[in-house]
Structure formats: C-alpha cells, structure tokens
Design a protein around this motif. Sequence first.
Motif, PDB file in Angstrom:
ATOM      1  N   GLY A  45       0.811  -1.214   0.000  1.00  0.00           N
ATOM      2  CA  GLY A  45       0.000   0.000   0.000  1.00  0.00           C
ATOM      3  C   GLY A  45       0.845   1.264   0.000  1.00  0.00           C
ATOM      4  N   TRP A  46       1.869   1.286   0.848  1.00  0.00           N
ATOM      5  CA  TRP A  46       2.792   2.429   0.846  1.00  0.00           C
ATOM      6  C   TRP A  46       3.385   2.627  -0.548  1.00  0.00           C
ATOM      7  N   THR A  47       3.792   1.511  -1.177  1.00  0.00           N
ATOM      8  CA  THR A  47       4.442   1.580  -2.487  1.00  0.00           C
ATOM      9  C   THR A  47       3.480   2.106  -3.548  1.00  0.00           C
ATOM     10  N   MET A  48       2.259   1.596  -3.553  1.00  0.00           N
ATOM     11  CA  MET A  48       1.249   2.083  -4.503  1.00  0.00           C
ATOM     12  C   MET A  48       1.032   3.583  -4.365  1.00  0.00           C
ATOM     13  N   SER A  49       0.973   4.050  -3.111  1.00  0.00           N
ATOM     14  CA  SER A  49       0.639   5.455  -2.877  1.00  0.00           C
ATOM     15  C   SER A  49       1.721   6.401  -3.385  1.00  0.00           C
ATOM     16  N   VAL A  50       2.934   5.877  -3.585  1.00  0.00           N
ATOM     17  CA  VAL A  50       4.017   6.691  -4.134  1.00  0.00           C
ATOM     18  C   VAL A  50       4.171   6.474  -5.636  1.00  0.00           C
ATOM     19  N   LEU A  51       4.172   5.214  -6.069  1.00  0.00           N
ATOM     20  CA  LEU A  51       4.454   4.917  -7.477  1.00  0.00           C
ATOM     21  C   LEU A  51       3.248   5.159  -8.379  1.00  0.00           C
ATOM     22  N   ASP A  52       2.036   5.053  -7.834  1.00  0.00           N
ATOM     23  CA  ASP A  52       0.823   5.289  -8.623  1.00  0.00           C
ATOM     24  C   ASP A  52      -0.176   6.035  -7.743  1.00  0.00           C
ATOM     25  N   PRO A  53       0.149   7.277  -7.359  1.00  0.00           N
ATOM     26  CA  PRO A  53      -0.618   7.957  -6.310  1.00  0.00           C
ATOM     27  C   PRO A  53      -2.090   8.177  -6.637  1.00  0.00           C
ATOM     28  N   LYS A  54      -2.435   8.315  -7.912  1.00  0.00           N
ATOM     29  CA  LYS A  54      -3.834   8.580  -8.258  1.00  0.00           C
ATOM     30  C   LYS A  54      -4.752   7.407  -7.935  1.00  0.00           C
ATOM     31  N   VAL A  55      -4.185   6.213  -7.789  1.00  0.00           N
ATOM     32  CA  VAL A  55      -5.016   5.030  -7.578  1.00  0.00           C
ATOM     33  C   VAL A  55      -5.351   4.822  -6.096  1.00  0.00           C
ATOM     34  N   VAL A  56      -4.660   5.544  -5.188  1.00  0.00           N
ATOM     35  CA  VAL A  56      -4.884   5.374  -3.745  1.00  0.00           C
ATOM     36  C   VAL A  56      -5.607   6.607  -3.203  1.00  0.00           C
ATOM     37  N   ARG A  57      -6.880   6.428  -2.887  1.00  0.00           N
ATOM     38  CA  ARG A  57      -7.683   7.532  -2.361  1.00  0.00           C
ATOM     39  C   ARG A  57      -7.364   7.780  -0.888  1.00  0.00           C
ATOM     40  N   ARG A  58      -7.302   6.697  -0.125  1.00  0.00           N
ATOM     41  CA  ARG A  58      -6.872   6.737   1.274  1.00  0.00           C
ATOM     42  C   ARG A  58      -6.037   5.492   1.527  1.00  0.00           C
ATOM     43  N   LEU A  59      -5.147   5.576   2.520  1.00  0.00           N
ATOM     44  CA  LEU A  59      -4.213   4.494   2.796  1.00  0.00           C
ATOM     45  C   LEU A  59      -4.311   4.084   4.261  1.00  0.00           C
ATOM     46  N   VAL A  60      -4.383   2.765   4.492  1.00  0.00           N
ATOM     47  CA  VAL A  60      -4.419   2.235   5.864  1.00  0.00           C
ATOM     48  C   VAL A  60      -3.389   1.113   5.983  1.00  0.00           C
ATOM     49  N   PRO A  61      -2.143   1.437   6.366  1.00  0.00           N
ATOM     50  CA  PRO A  61      -1.157   0.392   6.603  1.00  0.00           C
ATOM     51  C   PRO A  61      -1.352  -0.191   8.011  1.00  0.00           C
ATOM     52  N   VAL A  62      -1.325  -1.524   8.095  1.00  0.00           N
ATOM     53  CA  VAL A  62      -1.523  -2.233   9.354  1.00  0.00           C
ATOM     54  C   VAL A  62      -0.292  -3.099   9.613  1.00  0.00           C
ATOM     55  N   SER A  63       0.342  -2.895  10.768  1.00  0.00           N
ATOM     56  CA  SER A  63       1.552  -3.654  11.117  1.00  0.00           C
ATOM     57  C   SER A  63       2.616  -3.511  10.028  1.00  0.00           C
ATOM     58  N   ALA A  64       2.705  -2.334   9.434  1.00  0.00           N
ATOM     59  CA  ALA A  64       3.591  -2.134   8.288  1.00  0.00           C
ATOM     60  C   ALA A  64       4.164  -0.726   8.295  1.00  0.00           C
ATOM     61  N   PRO A  65       5.429  -0.577   8.672  1.00  0.00           N
ATOM     62  CA  PRO A  65       6.072   0.736   8.572  1.00  0.00           C
ATOM     63  C   PRO A  65       6.248   1.143   7.119  1.00  0.00           C
ATOM     64  N   HIS A  66       6.477   2.418   6.906  1.00  0.00           N
ATOM     65  CA  HIS A  66       6.910   2.860   5.581  1.00  0.00           C
ATOM     66  C   HIS A  66       8.169   2.066   5.220  1.00  0.00           C
ATOM     67  N   PRO A  67       8.293   1.605   3.967  1.00  0.00           N
ATOM     68  CA  PRO A  67       9.453   0.777   3.608  1.00  0.00           C
ATOM     69  C   PRO A  67      10.799   1.400   3.960  1.00  0.00           C
ATOM     70  N   LEU A  68      10.923   2.717   3.873  1.00  0.00           N
ATOM     71  CA  LEU A  68      12.205   3.346   4.231  1.00  0.00           C
ATOM     72  C   LEU A  68      12.428   3.350   5.739  1.00  0.00           C
ATOM     73  N   ARG A  69      11.359   3.386   6.527  1.00  0.00           N
ATOM     74  CA  ARG A  69      11.487   3.244   7.985  1.00  0.00           C
ATOM     75  C   ARG A  69      11.968   1.841   8.318  1.00  0.00           C
ATOM     76  N   MET A  70      11.391   0.846   7.654  1.00  0.00           N
ATOM     77  CA  MET A  70      11.799  -0.531   7.886  1.00  0.00           C
ATOM     78  C   MET A  70      13.255  -0.736   7.497  1.00  0.00           C
ATOM     79  N   ARG A  71      13.614  -0.217   6.355  1.00  0.00           N
ATOM     80  CA  ARG A  71      14.992  -0.347   5.874  1.00  0.00           C
ATOM     81  C   ARG A  71      15.968   0.289   6.862  1.00  0.00           C
ATOM     82  N   ALA A  72      15.633   1.497   7.327  1.00  0.00           N
ATOM     83  CA  ALA A  72      16.526   2.195   8.263  1.00  0.00           C
ATOM     84  C   ALA A  72      16.629   1.454   9.588  1.00  0.00           C
ATOM     85  N   ALA A  73      15.504   0.946  10.079  1.00  0.00           N
ATOM     86  CA  ALA A  73      15.505   0.280  11.384  1.00  0.00           C
ATOM     87  C   ALA A  73      16.356  -0.985  11.372  1.00  0.00           C
ATOM     88  N   LEU A  74      16.404  -1.670  10.252  1.00  0.00           N
ATOM     89  CA  LEU A  74      17.222  -2.878  10.168  1.00  0.00           C
ATOM     90  C   LEU A  74      18.700  -2.566  10.338  1.00  0.00           C
TER      91      LEU A  74
END
Length: 306
Positions: free
Chosen positions: A115-144
Amino acid sequence: MSTDESLIEADGPWTHRVVYAGGVRFHVAEAGDGPLVLLLHGFPQFWWTWRHQLPALAEAGYHAVAVDLRGYGGSDKPPRGYDLPTLAVDAAGLVRALGETSAIVVGHDWGGLLGWTMSVLDPKVVRRLVPVSAPHPLRMRAALFTDPLGQLRASRYGLGFQLPFLPERKLTRRSGAAVGRIIDRWAGPQWPGDGATRVYRDAMRIPTVAHCALEYYRWFARSQIRPDGFRYARQMRAEVEAPTLQMHGALDPCVLPRTAQGSGRFVAAPYRWRLIEGAGHFPHEERPGQFNTELISWLADPEPDR
C-alpha cells in the motif's frame, strides 16, 4: 471441488470471483456496494485474514474486496514478480479491473508495504491508505540498520528465509506446523483461538505457495544492495499525498511499534496513528471490533485530522 478450492472459497457473507489484471489471474472475495476498499493481506496468510472486515465494511456502505496476492491462495503463482514495484502494478491493475480509478487501500504486513508503495508509485489510484503492522518501507529499511538489538533481531526469521529450498520445506512439513508456530509467536496473548491457525497452515501447503511467499522476503533483503533496490528507495522518498491511518498492535514482536511510528514523516496528507492495545502482529484479527470501529469511523470522516 478440491481441498484447495474449498479452503480458498470459504463460505461466508461474501462472494468469490476471478479478476484478471496485467495478465495475472487473481482470486478475490467481495461484499457490499459503494466506494472500493481493497484489502491486501500479509504473510503467512491469504484473503481470509479479512473475514471480519468484509461484512463490517459492506454494512457501512463500502465495496470491500479482499484479494489473494500474487503467489498466494487461488491467485496465479508465476516464477517471478515478487518485488514491491511489480506487486504495486498488480494492485493498481486490480483497482482498474474492478471498474474503479482509485480505491481505499488497507494492507497488513506485506500488504501494507505494498500500500505504501502504490501510494508513491501510482498515487492517483490510492484515495486513502491504511497500513496495518507495516512501517513505511524506508522506515523498515533504516531500522534494520540502526536498531540491531530491536528491529534487526525481531526480523532475524527473515534472514533464515534467504536460504534456498530449506525454508519452503520447513513451512510445509508436518502439516504446516511451522506456520502455526509463527502465528502463535507473532500474535498477542489471547489469539489465535478460533481455528485460524489450521486454516493458514493448510493454505501454505497449496503447491508453490510457500516458495512464492518467501520470494517477497528474498527480494526485499537482496534489493538492499542491488540497483533495483536503490532505485526503489529513491522513488519512495516522495511524500504520500493520500490521507493515512496507520494501525499497529502494541505487542507486535515482529514489526516493533517504534519502527512503524516514525512513518508519518513520509506523509504530506492528514495522518493518524493508532496503537491497538493488547494486540500483536494481527490486530485486525485479534481485536476485530476495535479495529473495525477505528477504520470505519476514520473512513466516514470527510476531512480526517492530523
């Protein structure tokens, strides 16, 4: 009807059908009429993880569609295409194949990263976003990299998934016992207790599902040092323009709440953070009443506040 079909096409207040997007066949379960809510599952699950949300969203006036992601359940299981940019193309194509130009996207675990990825790569297709148990991919990458005793340690299971062949065998042998152990370990103290573990164990044993599910992890790990991963990370620096509700279980031992909590910095639109007390990695299944109330009340708010 085979065992696989009876498992994937479980009866309930929903209907099943096949939708084609980008040449890939997707199985979906859907309920209700109204604005489209696309429900994207994570590991080690399939569309059935949203069984509590489908009727609740339908009753609230939405067209809720839970999909088996590429490689899972009743959807196609091609040999490649398990990177987040390709999966985002899948999901955007699904929205259009369902007759809409945009959708509310609710994603858990890998579905949330998607969902995070869709909202950036194809933003017009995501009206609202609800990530559950899922950090932004760059947050996850940094935390590792920056939280070795926290998120990296919590994610060490993913390192084991990088081996060839052996992880697939571990997931499927003994009637999928390893899947049951994963769910028990990641969930809060009062779940699962409704037979859910057996369903997910059986679903992982559908031919090639275990391999496809692990390919998600293999791409994410290997992409950290490959050109396609660097390109993806650069693209994901763009701010999310969709109003975002981020929900997380307070007891999640797999994706730590502190890893997810910094994701709001990537959202330019109204952003709301909700911690579900007493829940682990599966808050939509562990606390469905509270989860549904948070989700539906936020969706009903025409201008969600920060």
